[in-house]
Design an enzyme around this catalytic site. Structure first.
Site, PDB file in Angstrom:
ATOM      1  CG  ASN A   1      -2.062  -0.979   1.095  1.00  0.00           C
ATOM      2  OD1 ASN A   1      -2.434  -1.387   0.002  1.00  0.00           O
ATOM      3  ND2 ASN A   1      -2.603  -1.384   2.222  1.00  0.00           N
TER       4      ASN A   1
ATOM      5  CD  GLU B   1      -2.369  -7.253   6.912  1.00  0.00           C
ATOM      6  OE1 GLU B   1      -1.469  -7.189   7.740  1.00  0.00           O
ATOM      7  OE2 GLU B   1      -3.273  -6.395   6.846  1.00  0.00           O
TER       8      GLU B   1
END
Length: 177
Positions: free
Chosen positions: A40, A75
């Site tokens: 990210n 995640e």
């Protein structure tokens, strides 16, 4: 295309009840993406989403049809393996670890390699437990999540991109103390 935490809770009751009736073990894998924040931060949230989708597809392609794959949060992913003992669960986790590392996620920034860390837990179910009320199944699921989560942290502490497995234990209800 995966179950979320709520879906896992609802669907797992049937699988756990079936394992109880058949006196078969249950195993679980708790996993997450190693250094996911870097995807990210270095590329974008869109690339992070691509990584999540690619991982979900790889997980689903490498488990049995009756196994329950869910996105637990962020995640983190959880896989319930009905009627699978510890040794086979560890083999499945190792296969998943290798399959994910072998995949390349194609992005506008090029091909990215992803690794995962996995924790495995197994419960041998006692013969005197009666399935069906939902409470028993929920307690078993909670115990598997907790123990597999602890093993995930062991895998991460020991270097990531690996499997750590609990020794396996009999299930005890929460009220047993």
């Amino acid at each position: 295309g995966l179950y979320n935490r709520r879906g896992l809770s609802e669907v797992s009751r049937r699988a756990i009840g079936r394992a109880l009736r058949r006196q078969r073990p249950l195993s679980a894998i708790f996993l997450d993406i190693d250094h996911f924040k870097q995807f990210n931060d270095s590329y974008s949230y869109a690339v992070g989403d691509l990584v999540l989708c690619a991982l979900a597809a790889t997980l689903q392609a490498n488990v049995r049809e009756g196994d329950l794959v869910s996105r637990y949060g962020g995640e983190e992913f959880f896989i319930l393996l009905p009627e699978i003992g510890r040794e086979e669960a560890v083999e499945i986790a190792e296969q998943l670890c290798k399959a994910v590392a072998a995949e390349q996620v194609q992005t506008l920034h090029g091909a990215l390699t992803v690794t995962i860390s996995l924790g495995v837990a197994t419960r041998m179910l006692p013969p005197d437990v009666t399935p069906g009320d939902g409470n028993c199944e929920a307690q078993i699921l909670a115990g598997l999540i907790e123990e597999a989560g602890r093993m995930l942290h062991v895998a991460k502490t020991n270097g990531r991109n690996r499997v750590a497995a609990a020794s396996g234990s009999a299930w005890e209800p929460a009220s047993a103390g």
